[in-house]
Design an enzyme around this catalytic site. Structure first.
Site, PDB file in Angstrom:
ATOM      1  N   HIS A  29       0.855  -1.187   0.000  1.00 53.07           N
ATOM      2  CA  HIS A  29       0.000   0.000   0.000  1.00 53.07           C
ATOM      3  C   HIS A  29       0.891   1.238   0.000  1.00 53.07           C
ATOM      4  O   HIS A  29       2.011   1.202   0.501  1.00 53.07           O
ATOM      5  CB  HIS A  29      -0.903  -0.009   1.243  1.00 53.07           C
ATOM      6  CG  HIS A  29      -1.970   1.026   1.222  1.00 53.07           C
ATOM      7  ND1 HIS A  29      -1.731   2.328   1.614  1.00 53.07           N
ATOM      8  CD2 HIS A  29      -3.275   0.968   0.862  1.00 53.07           C
ATOM      9  CE1 HIS A  29      -2.849   3.026   1.492  1.00 53.07           C
ATOM     10  NE2 HIS A  29      -3.801   2.226   1.037  1.00 53.07           N
ATOM     11  N   GLU A  66      -3.671   2.442  -7.466  1.00 54.47           N
ATOM     12  CA  GLU A  66      -4.047   3.480  -6.509  1.00 54.47           C
ATOM     13  C   GLU A  66      -3.104   4.675  -6.633  1.00 54.47           C
ATOM     14  O   GLU A  66      -2.073   4.716  -5.964  1.00 54.47           O
ATOM     15  CB  GLU A  66      -3.970   2.952  -5.070  1.00 54.47           C
ATOM     16  CG  GLU A  66      -5.061   2.017  -4.658  1.00 54.47           C
ATOM     17  CD  GLU A  66      -5.111   1.885  -3.137  1.00 54.47           C
ATOM     18  OE1 GLU A  66      -6.182   2.098  -2.569  1.00 54.47           O
ATOM     19  OE2 GLU A  66      -4.066   1.592  -2.528  1.00 54.47           O
TER      20      GLU A  66
END
Length: 213
Positions: free
Chosen positions: A84, A132
């Site tokens: 992430h 993302e």
């Protein structure tokens, strides 16, 4: 569609969100919750699909502060999010974490910023990759609206390497319209956090996400 709710380190009762997810009736969506490591067991006990926010590229041994795959599995997790933007890993560590996940049979999703990184991540053989753009995380503006070509190109990039790797869409997802848009661009799932974790009524927020499906 797969919907993964990352609770990050928000000051929210993870069991409340997990119970909300378990209460949402949708045959069109599969909902999973990624709590803090210390809360995996409590979330898993609700019966909702539970993911670890991270797995360390280690085996049993002298690894203080690591998230051991076997410990996460014992607590009830069945999948893991890796790389992430708030917890970036080196390529070799992503590979090691995927090996750790494989030891315990976890589903895996590797996050990446753009299609080029998606291509590299897909080559490591995860179950899924998630595009993302970090500047859109928590912005309330989904990448499917801000720059839909990134999602399309990410899908093409993953398919060019390994057609079996699913592509998820993250950053700014907060409504059912966002989820539908992601699906129309070729994504097979979405990642989100604040849209549910910060909602006054997480069950209503989740229902709004999946009802349009």
């Amino acid at each position: 569609m797969f919907v993964l709710v990352n609770l990050k380190a928000y000051p929210r009762d993870p069991v409340e969100v997990a119970e909300a997810a378990a209460s949402v009736d949708s045959g069109a969506a599969e909902i999973a919750i990624a709590p803090q490591t210390a809360h995996i067991d409590a979330v898993a006990e609700t019966g909702v699909q539970t993911w670890a926010q991270h797995l360390s590229p280690v085996e049993h041994g002298s690894h203080t502060g690591s998230t051991l795959a076997e410990a996460a599995a014992d607590a009830g997790a069945t999948g893991t999010l890796l790389n992430h933007s708030e917890n970036r890993l080196k390529l070799a560590d992503i590979d090691g974490s995927l090996d750790a996940a494989d030891r315990v049979g976890f589903d895996t999703c590797v996050c990446a910023n753009n299609p080029d990184q998606i291509r590299a991540a897909a080559a490591l053989g995860p179950d899924a990759v998630a595009v993302e753009p970090p500047e859109l995380i928590g912005s309330g503006t989904p990448v499917s609206k801000a720059d839909p070509d990134i999602v399309r190109d990410a899908v093409e990039a993953a398919e060019s390497v390994d057609p079996t790797v699913d592509v998820y869409c993250g950053a700014g997802i907060s409504t059912g319209e966002d989820v539908v848009a992601a699906r129309e661009l070729g994504a097979e799932g979405v990642l989100l956090a604040s849209g549910v974790a910060k909602a006054d009524d997480p069950a209503a927020a989740l229902a709004d996400l999946v009802d349009p499906l």
